[in-house]
Scaffold this motif. Structure first.
Motif: not given
Length: 237
Positions: A83-86, A208-210, A214-216, A231-233
């Motif tokens: 994802a965009p980092t900024a 757990t979700v947050t 951060r991991c994905c 998006c993760l959902a």
């Protein structure tokens, strides 16, 4: 290697009904989440060179058809490419994204026997299909794909076309019409109660979700967290 890029870029061009140059210019700051949709804001375009009309475009998930789902497309793309980092970083990093997209589309059309056979039947070639085909196709589908389609002014506003004459003076953007178009372009069935389906979502957004977000999607700014949670959902669903 180009498939994920091409798919995400194509779905964006379709649901926004915009020029591919506008898709190529998307930045992290242009994406947000509102209620049950990704909201994409176009800051500047051909019909508004000064950036005075930045009406938000509501884009919806389609849990019944993930290949047409813009939320799932973003999720896959961000999981693979990042994802965009900024906020100011491009969603689609790199130059000449227009040419990259057109080359990928034509390569698919030429190498897929089923598609090639259908084009032969219609008397067209891969060269007849261009980036603008998604913009034209999106509008044709939204306006003519149902007998209860949206109004022409709302279509023009969604697709960033200029309003002329009285419409320019008296017709203004209203979210409800754009939301209606957004669900049509998500390929949801207007004749079914599922037209109003909610996107896949977490009942509780806990640590757990947050942590999973951060991991994905490592390095993403906090402003994109709500987008990336949803998006993760869709990706998990």
């Amino acid at each position: 290697g180009e498939d994920i890029f091409c798919h995400t870029f194509a779905v964006c061009a379709w649901v926004l009904m915009c020029r591919v140059s506008n898709v190529a210019e998307l930045r992290g700051a242009h994406l947000s989440w509102e209620n049950d949709s990704i909201v994409i804001s176009m800051v500047k375009h051909k019909a508004d060179q000064e950036g005075e009309r930045t009406d938000p475009k509501h884009c919806y998930a389609n849990p019944f058809n993930p290949s047409a789902c813009v939320v799932t497309a973003f999720a896959i793309y961000f999981a693979v490419y990042g994802a965009p980092t900024a906020r100011h970083n491009a969603v689609f990093e790199g130059s000449r994204q227009h040419d990259r997209f057109v080359d990928a589309v034509r390569r698919v059309l030429e190498n897929n026997p089923r598609l090639k056979a259908e084009m032969d039947r219609l008397g067209i070639t891969a060269e007849d299909v261009a980036a603008h085909s998604f913009r034209k196709g999106g509008r044709s589908y939204a306006q003519g794909g149902t007998t209860g389609g949206p109004s022409t002014p709302s279509i023009l506003l969604r697709g960033l076309w200029a309003l002329e004459g009285l419409d320019k003076k008296y017709v203004r953007y209203e979210a409800a019409a754009d939301q209606f178009i957004g669900r049509i372009l998500a390929m949801l069935d207007i004749n079914s109660p599922d037209f109003a389906v909610l996107c896949p979502h977490f009942d509780v957004i806990d640590e757990t979700v947050t942590d999973a977000v951060r991991c994905c999607f490592p390095g993403a700014p906090i402003e994109l967290e709500c987008v990336l949670v949803n998006c993760l959902a869709s990706l998990v669903y």
